[in-house]
Design an enzyme around this catalytic site. Structure first.
Site, mmCIF file in Angstrom:
data_model
loop_
_atom_site.group_PDB
_atom_site.id
_atom_site.type_symbol
_atom_site.label_atom_id
_atom_site.label_comp_id
_atom_site.label_asym_id
_atom_site.label_seq_id
_atom_site.Cartn_x
_atom_site.Cartn_y
_atom_site.Cartn_z
ATOM 1 C CE LYS A 187 -3.990 2.058 2.434
ATOM 2 N NZ LYS A 187 -4.903 1.990 3.587
ATOM 3 C CB SER A 198 -8.293 3.878 2.406
ATOM 4 O OG SER A 198 -7.509 3.222 3.402
ATOM 5 C CB SER A 258 -8.811 1.012 5.296
ATOM 6 O OG SER A 258 -9.514 2.197 5.074
HETATM 7 N N1 GLN Z 1 -13.580 4.379 5.531
HETATM 8 C C1 GLN Z 1 -13.104 4.872 6.784
HETATM 9 C C2 GLN Z 1 -12.725 6.328 6.644
HETATM 10 O O1 GLN Z 1 -12.997 6.861 5.628
HETATM 11 C C3 GLN Z 1 -11.949 4.063 7.268
HETATM 12 C C4 GLN Z 1 -10.695 4.351 6.549
HETATM 13 C C5 GLN Z 1 -9.543 3.542 7.026
HETATM 14 O O2 GLN Z 1 -9.686 2.549 7.714
HETATM 15 N N2 GLN Z 1 -8.355 4.024 6.691
HETATM 16 O O3 GLN Z 1 -12.171 6.922 7.493
#
Ligand code: GLN
Length: 496
Positions: free
Chosen positions: A79, A154, A178
């Site tokens: 990532k 994400s 995410s």
């Molecule tokens: N979808 C969640 C957010 O937008 C979690 C994102 C994540 O875990 N990095 O914050």
């Protein structure tokens, strides 16, 4: 069978016995990337030369008789929120375009030490804020099951890469879901370790009290092997836990739920959940019961407030963490033409470099932390966080693991929620409680929803440092599904 269809564990064995070389395995995955990533857009950067170089080094160390770990020579997609000293690191943001970090994140360094071959850096929502990769400044990734749909976020580049057989393994970070949400909607395995069980050093910070690196894979065992390779105590991270990595590989090899007490979280189902997701979830619960688990319903009343609490805590922390992107130290700089003051350059850089969701969160967080509002917003959210941790504690007095659907719906079409932040936030309804309490939680494939034929995920939550329980139950479910369907759920990336 093509090398790209193999599991990481199989590839490791094939290389250990000399049947294939790391260079051949790496080349097969680079070829697959060349073939399909134009459609999937999982990668922001493909490091073909560096990957082949690493593979050659593994082959020559093995030829020299060195004893290497189980993942030596296995490719991994990384990532693009972890720093890598030989590759660009953007965090999906324009503000870091062209940034080359001078050091490796601990996770990156441990991948290299384990002999894993880093194929490149994967796409993500800008600074890991989002559930679809549509917030990436470099365009969205696509779900290999249906290229018109999101691969989750994400860490959507990482889930898409593994689900489309471009890599057997990938890394992610889970702040509110995410890793688990992208795993669920692409039909793969994704694990959020216990907070502090994997190092945040060199992970570009979103919300420091929640951010947790973890693995993606197509099987539970592969996820455990990667988990073990990069986790464990790190002196460079002050919140890193001083203890052994839980026995995750051992657990993944011995899936078993006989006598295990399983709690179905009452609050994580019902209205708003897609019928096909709930149907598959109920089947998984029945399956656990038929395998000898003792299934009971458990109530965690504070989970209802997890989402609002998260959307105060995470933006508050991000508003502080993202203050460092000032146009002076890294990446983009705008307006540095001698006519603007330093403050104006900072403002112009931040206005041009951050996307709309990141700006929304910085403003929300700054507001929630400002004097006069702190107690009402940030302070209250922290109290809710404590209540959620207590709900988990009480639940784990009654049961060994908790289960729920990973996501309320299957993958939604690209664009459907892009202009509706609230709808987007709902994607993490089931995953956020484990982040707020710091627990371990995994998503394993749970079959396809009837109405759209898309993957659903089963979430298994365990106490802090009970990561091995997630793998033990996940492996039992995986095996039972394989017996039923005659193979891994994900045989093909159907759209490709
Ligand atoms: N979808 C969640 C957010 O937008 C979690 C994102 C994540 O875990 N990095 O914050």
């Amino acid at each position: 069978m093509s090398l790209t269809r193999r599991t990481a564990a199989e590839l490791g064995e094939l290389m250990a016995t000399g049947e294939v070389s790391a260079v051949e395995v790496t080349q097969a995955h680079l070829d697959r990337i060349a073939e399909v990533d134009g459609q999937v857009h999982a990668f922001l950067h493909v490091a073909a030369e560096a990957a082949l170089e690493q593979a050659r080094s593994v082959d020559s160390r093995r030829a020299a008789g060195e004893q290497l770990g189980p993942l030596a020579g296995v490719p991994v997609a990384h990532k693009d929120v972890f720093t890598t000293k030989d590759m660009p690191t953007t965090a999906g943001s324009k503000i870091l375009e062209g940034y080359r970090p001078p050091y490796d994140a601990t996770v990156t360094a441990r991948l290299r030490e384990a002999g894993l071959v880093i194929l490149g850096k994967t796409n993500l929502d800008e600074f890991a804020m989002g559930s679809s990769t549509e917030n990436s400044a470099y365009g969205p990734s696509r779900n290999p099951w249906d290229l018109g749909r999101i691969p989750g976020g994400s860490s959507g580049g990482s889930s898409a890469a593994v689900a489309s057989f471009q890599a057997p393994l990938s890394t992610g970070t889970d702040t509110g879901g995410s890793i688990r949400q992208p795993a669920a909607v692409t039909g793969i395995v994704g694990m959020k370790p216990t907070y502090g069980g994997s190092s945040r050093y060199g992970l570009i910070a979103f919300a420091s009290s929640l951010d947790t690196p973890g693995p993606f894979a197509r099987t539970v065992l592969d996820a455990a092997l990667l988990h073990e390779a990069f986790s464990g105590h790190d002196v460079m991270d002050s919140t890193s836990i001083h203890s052994e990595v839980p026995p995750v590989v051992e657990a993944a090899r011995h899936g078993d739920v006989a006598g295990l007490r399983v709690g179905v979280v009452k609050e994580l189902s019902g209205e708003g959940y897609q019928p096909g997701v709930l149907a598959r979830f109920q089947e998984a619960v029945d399956l656990l019961d038929s395998l000898g688990a003792k299934v009971v319903e458990v109530s965690c009343p504070s989970f209802t407030y997890a989402l609002p609490a998260y959307y105060l805590i995470a933006p508050s922390e991000c508003s502080s963490n993202l203050a460092r992107f000032d146009g002076m130290r890294y990446g983009l700089r705008v307006g540095d033409d001698g006519t603007h003051s330093a403050e104006e350059v900072m403002a112009l850089t931040r206005a041009a470099g951050f996307g709309p969701e990141v700006k929304r969160r910085i403003m929300l967080g700054t507001y929630a932390l400002s004097s006069g509002y702190y107690d009402a917003y940030y302070g209250s959210a922290q109290k809710v966080r404590t209540l959620i941790a207590r709900d988990f504690e009480a639940a784990f007095h009654q049961v060994d693991v908790l289960v729920s659907p990973t996501t309320p719906t299957t993958a939604f079409p690209i664009g459907e929620r892009a202009d509706d932040p609230m709808a987007m936030y709902l994607a993490d309804l089931c995953t956020i409680p484990a982040n707020l309490a710091g627990n371990a939680a995994i998503s394993v494939p749970c079959g396809l929803a009837d109405e759209d034929g898309l993957p659903t995920g089963l979430q298994i939550m365990a106490p802090v440092l009970g990561d091995d329980r997630c793998y033990r139950v996940g492996a039992a479910v995986e095996k039972a599904f394989q017996d039923r369907w005659g193979g891994p759920l994900l045989k093909e990336a159907p759209a490709l």
